[in-house]
Design a protein around this motif. Structure first.
Motif, mmCIF file in Angstrom:
data_model
loop_
_atom_site.group_PDB
_atom_site.id
_atom_site.type_symbol
_atom_site.label_atom_id
_atom_site.label_comp_id
_atom_site.label_asym_id
_atom_site.label_seq_id
_atom_site.Cartn_x
_atom_site.Cartn_y
_atom_site.Cartn_z
ATOM 1 N N GLY A 29 0.824 -1.213 0.000
ATOM 2 C CA GLY A 29 0.000 0.000 0.000
ATOM 3 C C GLY A 29 0.858 1.263 0.000
ATOM 4 N N LEU A 30 1.945 1.262 0.806
ATOM 5 C CA LEU A 30 2.858 2.405 0.794
ATOM 6 C C LEU A 30 3.516 2.575 -0.569
ATOM 7 N N PHE A 31 3.887 1.457 -1.200
ATOM 8 C CA PHE A 31 4.481 1.519 -2.544
ATOM 9 C C PHE A 31 3.515 2.145 -3.542
ATOM 10 N N LEU A 32 2.269 1.722 -3.526
ATOM 11 C CA LEU A 32 1.288 2.280 -4.456
ATOM 12 C C LEU A 32 0.990 3.749 -4.136
ATOM 13 N N SER A 33 0.947 4.112 -2.856
ATOM 14 C CA SER A 33 0.717 5.516 -2.481
ATOM 15 C C SER A 33 1.883 6.394 -2.927
ATOM 16 N N MET A 34 3.103 5.913 -2.735
ATOM 17 C CA MET A 34 4.270 6.672 -3.178
ATOM 18 C C MET A 34 4.302 6.790 -4.703
ATOM 19 N N ALA A 35 3.857 5.760 -5.383
ATOM 20 C CA ALA A 35 3.802 5.817 -6.842
ATOM 21 C C ALA A 35 2.820 6.900 -7.292
ATOM 22 N N VAL A 36 1.692 6.996 -6.615
ATOM 23 C CA VAL A 36 0.714 8.038 -6.956
ATOM 24 C C VAL A 36 1.288 9.418 -6.670
ATOM 25 N N VAL A 37 1.976 9.579 -5.537
ATOM 26 C CA VAL A 37 2.587 10.871 -5.191
ATOM 27 C C VAL A 37 3.653 11.240 -6.217
ATOM 28 N N MET A 38 4.466 10.282 -6.617
ATOM 29 C CA MET A 38 5.509 10.538 -7.613
ATOM 30 C C MET A 38 4.903 10.897 -8.968
ATOM 31 N N MET A 39 3.829 10.231 -9.346
ATOM 32 C CA MET A 39 3.165 10.556 -10.611
ATOM 33 C C MET A 39 2.578 11.967 -10.563
ATOM 34 N N MET A 40 1.998 12.345 -9.420
ATOM 35 C CA MET A 40 1.479 13.703 -9.286
ATOM 36 C C MET A 40 2.613 14.722 -9.360
ATOM 37 N N ASN A 41 3.753 14.411 -8.736
ATOM 38 C CA ASN A 41 4.906 15.301 -8.778
ATOM 39 C C ASN A 41 5.408 15.459 -10.216
ATOM 40 N N MET A 42 5.454 14.365 -10.957
ATOM 41 C CA MET A 42 5.876 14.431 -12.370
ATOM 42 C C MET A 42 4.890 15.265 -13.177
ATOM 43 N N MET A 43 3.606 15.111 -12.899
ATOM 44 C CA MET A 43 2.581 15.874 -13.620
ATOM 45 C C MET A 43 2.715 17.366 -13.325
ATOM 46 N N ILE A 44 2.961 17.726 -12.073
ATOM 47 C CA ILE A 44 3.138 19.132 -11.699
ATOM 48 C C ILE A 44 4.378 19.703 -12.367
#
Length: 147
Positions: A29-44
């Motif tokens: 779950g932490l891995f998937l949450s961090m992946a979402v945060v990283m994807m949002m950071n890349m999008m920003i």
């Protein structure tokens, strides 16, 4: 992502004892949450870079739009429609006068009115030059604007 919601079966993360099973699911779950945060950071970062490029090119885009607008309207008559009848009539009379002056030029070469004709011609040339270039001296090799 579906596994976090319980829709997908996670048989690969199952173990024999309960603490390791919970730890595997928490880490997943932490891995998937961090992946979402990283994807949002890349999008920003991508949107910020795109915005910066647009802001850098804004002056050039504005200049291009201004030039195309000027080029579009330069050939239009500057006087609004109901009043342009007066100005077009004046331009027509002036054109007829110039044609008459050019026809009389051959007859006037030996007369005193010959100097008046040249004064009229110089005045018209000066007016045309000021209309085309203003009070600036054009660079060599530039062509004259068409009216």
């Amino acid at each position: 992502m579906w596994s976090l919601l319980g829709i997908e079966k996670l048989s690969q993360l199952q173990s024999n004892d309960l603490p390791s099973d919970v730890l595997a699911k928490v880490l997943y779950g932490l891995f998937l949450s961090m992946a979402v945060v990283m994807m949002m950071n890349m999008m920003i970062a991508l949107l910020s870079n795109t915005y910066q490029q647009v802001e850098d090119n804004a002056f050039y885009e504005w200049s291009y739009r201004k030039a195309t607008t000027i080029r579009t309207y330069v050939n239009y008559h500057p006087v609004p429609v109901p009043f342009n009848i007066i100005s077009l009539t004046w331009m027509f009379i002036r054109h007829i006068y110039h044609r008459l002056c050019s026809k009389k030029s051959s007859k006037m070469r030996n007369s005193k009115t010959y100097s008046k004709f040249f004064d009229c011609l110089v005045h018209d040339l000066e007016a045309d030059y000021l209309a085309a270039y203003g009070y600036k001296f054009p660079l060599t090799g530039t062509t004259r604007r068409k009216k």
